[in-house]
Design a protein around this motif. Structure first.
Motif, PDB file in Angstrom:
ATOM      1  N   VAL A   1       0.786  -1.320  -0.045  1.00 39.94           N
ATOM      2  CA  VAL A   1      -0.091  -0.110   0.022  1.00 39.94           C
ATOM      3  C   VAL A   1       0.869   1.279   0.019  1.00 39.94           C
ATOM      4  N   VAL A   2       0.497   2.173  -0.648  1.00 36.86           N
ATOM      5  CA  VAL A   2       1.164   3.407  -0.802  1.00 36.86           C
ATOM      6  C   VAL A   2       0.061   4.470  -0.495  1.00 36.86           C
ATOM      7  N   VAL A   3       0.352   5.369   0.406  1.00 33.42           N
ATOM      8  CA  VAL A   3      -0.754   6.494   0.867  1.00 33.42           C
ATOM      9  C   VAL A   3      -0.133   7.949   0.679  1.00 33.42           C
ATOM     10  N   PHE A   4      -0.924   8.715  -0.009  1.00 30.15           N
ATOM     11  CA  PHE A   4      -0.585  10.014  -0.065  1.00 30.15           C
ATOM     12  C   PHE A   4      -1.466  10.754   0.873  1.00 30.15           C
ATOM     13  N   ASP A   5      -1.018  11.919   1.458  1.00 32.17           N
ATOM     14  CA  ASP A   5      -1.766  12.823   2.348  1.00 32.17           C
ATOM     15  C   ASP A   5      -2.640  13.656   1.430  1.00 32.17           C
ATOM     16  N   ASP A   6      -3.650  14.303   1.961  1.00 33.44           N
ATOM     17  CA  ASP A   6      -4.639  14.918   1.073  1.00 33.44           C
ATOM     18  C   ASP A   6      -3.987  16.121   0.405  1.00 33.44           C
ATOM     19  N   LYS A   7      -3.329  16.783   0.880  1.00 36.35           N
ATOM     20  CA  LYS A   7      -2.451  17.882   0.661  1.00 36.35           C
ATOM     21  C   LYS A   7      -1.702  17.739  -0.747  1.00 36.35           C
ATOM     22  N   LEU A   8      -1.019  16.849  -0.538  1.00 34.95           N
ATOM     23  CA  LEU A   8      -0.043  16.146  -1.806  1.00 34.95           C
ATOM     24  C   LEU A   8      -1.157  15.800  -2.872  1.00 34.95           C
TER      25      LEU A   8
ATOM     26  N   GLU B   1      -6.685  11.137   5.103  1.00 33.41           N
ATOM     27  CA  GLU B   1      -7.252  12.621   5.583  1.00 33.41           C
ATOM     28  C   GLU B   1      -6.268  13.080   6.614  1.00 33.41           C
ATOM     29  N   GLY B   2      -5.507  14.083   6.221  1.00 34.94           N
ATOM     30  CA  GLY B   2      -4.323  14.312   7.180  1.00 34.94           C
ATOM     31  C   GLY B   2      -3.023  13.756   6.894  1.00 34.94           C
ATOM     32  N   PRO B   3      -2.042  14.087   7.448  1.00 33.79           N
ATOM     33  CA  PRO B   3      -0.620  13.382   7.118  1.00 33.79           C
ATOM     34  C   PRO B   3      -0.732  11.892   7.395  1.00 33.79           C
ATOM     35  N   SER B   4      -0.205  11.476   6.112  1.00 35.67           N
ATOM     36  CA  SER B   4       0.105   9.662   6.350  1.00 35.67           C
ATOM     37  C   SER B   4       0.976   9.234   7.317  1.00 35.67           C
ATOM     38  N   HIS B   5       1.914   9.900   7.724  1.00 37.74           N
ATOM     39  CA  HIS B   5       2.732   9.646   8.618  1.00 37.74           C
ATOM     40  C   HIS B   5       1.918   9.205  10.098  1.00 37.74           C
ATOM     41  N   GLU B   6       0.782  10.232  10.250  1.00 41.20           N
ATOM     42  CA  GLU B   6       0.014  10.180  11.425  1.00 41.20           C
ATOM     43  C   GLU B   6      -0.565   8.788  11.482  1.00 41.20           C
ATOM     44  N   LEU B   7      -1.108   8.594  10.274  1.00 37.11           N
ATOM     45  CA  LEU B   7      -1.867   7.270  10.259  1.00 37.11           C
ATOM     46  C   LEU B   7      -1.166   6.100  10.161  1.00 37.11           C
ATOM     47  N   LEU B   8       0.178   6.009   9.433  1.00 38.89           N
ATOM     48  CA  LEU B   8       0.936   4.619   9.486  1.00 38.89           C
ATOM     49  C   LEU B   8       1.743   4.496  10.818  1.00 38.89           C
ATOM     50  N   ALA B   9       2.080   5.695  11.534  1.00 38.33           N
ATOM     51  CA  ALA B   9       2.709   5.634  12.757  1.00 38.33           C
ATOM     52  C   ALA B   9       2.012   5.528  14.124  1.00 38.33           C
ATOM     53  N   GLY B  10       0.663   5.362  13.848  1.00 35.72           N
ATOM     54  CA  GLY B  10      -0.301   5.319  15.027  1.00 35.72           C
ATOM     55  C   GLY B  10      -0.132   4.140  15.795  1.00 35.72           C
ATOM     56  N   SER B  11      -0.504   4.408  17.060  1.00 39.82           N
ATOM     57  CA  SER B  11      -0.518   3.232  18.032  1.00 39.82           C
ATOM     58  C   SER B  11      -1.928   2.447  18.063  1.00 39.82           C
ATOM     59  N   TYR B  12      -1.927   1.314  17.487  1.00 39.53           N
ATOM     60  CA  TYR B  12      -3.337   0.398  17.351  1.00 39.53           C
ATOM     61  C   TYR B  12      -3.186  -0.555  18.089  1.00 39.53           C
ATOM     62  N   GLU B  13      -3.936  -0.900  19.075  1.00 38.16           N
ATOM     63  CA  GLU B  13      -3.695  -1.875  20.073  1.00 38.16           C
ATOM     64  C   GLU B  13      -4.034  -3.349  19.393  1.00 38.16           C
ATOM     65  N   GLN B  14      -5.105  -3.363  18.425  1.00 39.22           N
ATOM     66  CA  GLN B  14      -5.554  -4.457  17.495  1.00 39.22           C
ATOM     67  C   GLN B  14      -5.029  -4.782  16.312  1.00 39.22           C
ATOM     68  N   ILE B  15      -3.940  -3.828  16.074  1.00 41.52           N
ATOM     69  CA  ILE B  15      -3.643  -3.849  14.651  1.00 41.52           C
ATOM     70  C   ILE B  15      -1.998  -4.053  14.609  1.00 41.52           C
ATOM     71  N   PRO B  16      -1.523  -5.223  14.736  1.00 42.27           N
ATOM     72  CA  PRO B  16       0.024  -5.640  15.032  1.00 42.27           C
ATOM     73  C   PRO B  16       0.928  -5.151  13.720  1.00 42.27           C
ATOM     74  N   ASN B  17       0.420  -4.870  12.422  1.00 41.61           N
ATOM     75  CA  ASN B  17       1.028  -4.605  11.445  1.00 41.61           C
ATOM     76  C   ASN B  17       0.216  -3.670  10.546  1.00 41.61           C
ATOM     77  N   ILE B  18       0.241  -2.235  10.724  1.00 38.90           N
ATOM     78  CA  ILE B  18      -0.618  -1.409   9.866  1.00 38.90           C
ATOM     79  C   ILE B  18      -0.839  -1.552   8.547  1.00 38.90           C
ATOM     80  N   GLY B  19       0.455  -1.790   7.863  1.00 37.91           N
ATOM     81  CA  GLY B  19       0.694  -2.040   6.422  1.00 37.91           C
ATOM     82  C   GLY B  19       0.017  -3.174   5.963  1.00 37.91           C
ATOM     83  N   THR B  20       0.136  -4.426   6.565  1.00 38.41           N
ATOM     84  CA  THR B  20      -0.761  -5.379   6.034  1.00 38.41           C
ATOM     85  C   THR B  20      -2.379  -5.401   6.536  1.00 38.41           C
ATOM     86  N   TYR B  21      -2.484  -4.571   7.493  1.00 39.73           N
ATOM     87  CA  TYR B  21      -3.863  -4.416   7.877  1.00 39.73           C
ATOM     88  C   TYR B  21      -4.453  -3.537   6.667  1.00 39.73           C
ATOM     89  N   LEU B  22      -3.944  -2.579   6.229  1.00 35.36           N
ATOM     90  CA  LEU B  22      -4.413  -1.922   5.061  1.00 35.36           C
ATOM     91  C   LEU B  22      -4.793  -2.180   4.113  1.00 35.36           C
TER      92      LEU B  22
END
Length: 379
Positions: free
Chosen positions: A98-105, A133-154
């Motif tokens: 997955v490749v994510v672009f922030d909405d401004k870009l 919606e907002g920076p992709s860094h915040e989405l990818l670097a977020g702390s999610y208790e139920q998501i061990p790998n955000i990349g695979t999850y997305l």
């Protein structure tokens, strides 16, 4: 004896050469690699962006399944170099999903990044693209208790919505195919960070390679049907008075009856009625199974199903007309009316700039015909 020895010598010789060749190939041990599974791009200025990589954690015994690295760069290759400087392992992009672009870009244009990714042999055409919606860094670097790998999850979340729900396919191949078409624009899913997860909340509409607007899941359902793809559940509301002959009177009247149905199969047909003035006809025929109706409806009477089919069709036709007018107002044609025009008019010499001016002025009529195949379980 000599005749037996000759084949044996040949076999030994071939094996020796293969052994030498194998010895010359550079090996990549997984434990020595930082494998990237998702990448995010956030714009900082006209020439620089922040690139975030989600890596499978190569360190043995690590509690976290992923490692996040980010850095500022002016190119995709430069970003890889900068991010690699933060790792004790070699960064490789061979497993990016997955490749994510922030909405401004995304509002400024993303094709130059997509093209650079396609030139990298480690990337493939089947990678999913999305807008955050907002920076992709915040989405990818977020702390999610139920998501061990955000990349695979997305990746799995987008795949599920594409296969079974209202999101159109959003691979690099799909994007490039629409972008380089004179009469069609790309469309990408919109992602939003939640306190403990991520959701797909809409679709980003692009004009060429820039986001010019968004639509919600209900509109996305109709868009997917108009693209000729299968979409799943849909909820609509119908005025109670229009269904009055077959409604029981023991329910509280709130003005509307809500109907939920599943699409069992659909066909779309878009044709050019006139090139000058520009007119199209967009028809949809849908076979549905009713899942829920928020009232007691008498299906025992012969005309009850026919009336409900008619009213569902009228509601969907109204929503389809509203969606198409919105697309025309925004100047984005993800459905591909321009491609219908190009293939129908000989020597049209259609270009993206030409269609950009023609599409908002086109007259587009739509009609949705509904066939209730099964009533399912009515509550």
């Amino acid at each position: 004896m000599r005749s037996l020895l000759k084949p044996m010598f040949r076999v030994v010789g071939v094996l020796s050469v293969l052994a030498l060749l194998v010895g010359c190939v550079q090996s990549s041990v997984l434990e020595k690699l930082g494998i990237s599974v998702a990448i995010g791009f956030d714009v900082l200025s006209e020439e620089k962006f922040n690139v975030t990589s989600v890596l499978t954690n190569p360190e043995p015994g690590a509690k976290k399944k992923t490692k996040i690295v980010s850095g500022i760069a002016s190119s995709t290759k430069g970003a890889r170099i900068n991010n690699n400087q933060q790792l004790a392992h070699t960064l490789v992009n061979g497993q990016v999903r997955v490749v994510v672009f922030d909405d401004k870009l995304a509002k400024q244009g993303i094709t130059y990044i997509v093209e650079n990714l396609t030139r990298d042999p480690f990337f493939g055409d089947m990678i999913f693209l999305a807008v955050s919606e907002g920076p992709s860094h915040e989405l990818l670097a977020g702390s999610y208790e139920q998501i061990p790998n955000i990349g695979t999850y997305l990746y799995e979340m987008l795949q599920q919505h594409i296969q079974d729900d209202w999101v159109p396919s959003c691979t690099v191949h799909d994007y490039r195919s629409a972008f380089y078409s004179a009469g069609q624009d790309p469309v990408l899913p919109m992602l939003r960070k939640l306190p403990n997860g991520v959701e797909v909340f809409g679709l980003a509409l692009l004009q060429n390679d820039r986001v010019v607007g968004t639509i919600g899941p209900g509109e996305g359902y109709l868009l997917k049907l108009l693209l000729g793809k299968l979409a799943s559940l849909k909820e609509i509301k119908i005025d109670r008075d229009e269904l009055r002959p077959y409604l029981h009177e023991n329910r509280k009247e709130d003005g509307h009856v809500r109907v939920v149905f599943a699409n069992l199969g659909s066909k779309k047909h878009i044709r050019l009625l006139s090139a000058s003035p520009l007119k199209f006809q967009a028809n949809l025929r849908i076979n549905v199974e009713l899942h829920e109706i928020t009232d007691e409806y008498d299906f025992s009477k012969p005309q009850a199903s026919k009336l409900l089919q008619q009213k569902i069709g009228e509601a969907l036709t109204k929503e389809t007309e509203a969606l198409i007018k919105k697309l025309q107002r925004l100047g984005s044609d993800p459905i591909g009316f321009g491609e219908v025009y190009r293939s129908s008019v000989r020597h049209s010499k259609l270009t993206a700039d030409k269609w950009k001016k023609m599409f908002p002025e086109a007259s587009i009529q739509s009609h949705v015909e509904v066939n209730i195949v099964r009533t399912g379980t009515i509550e």
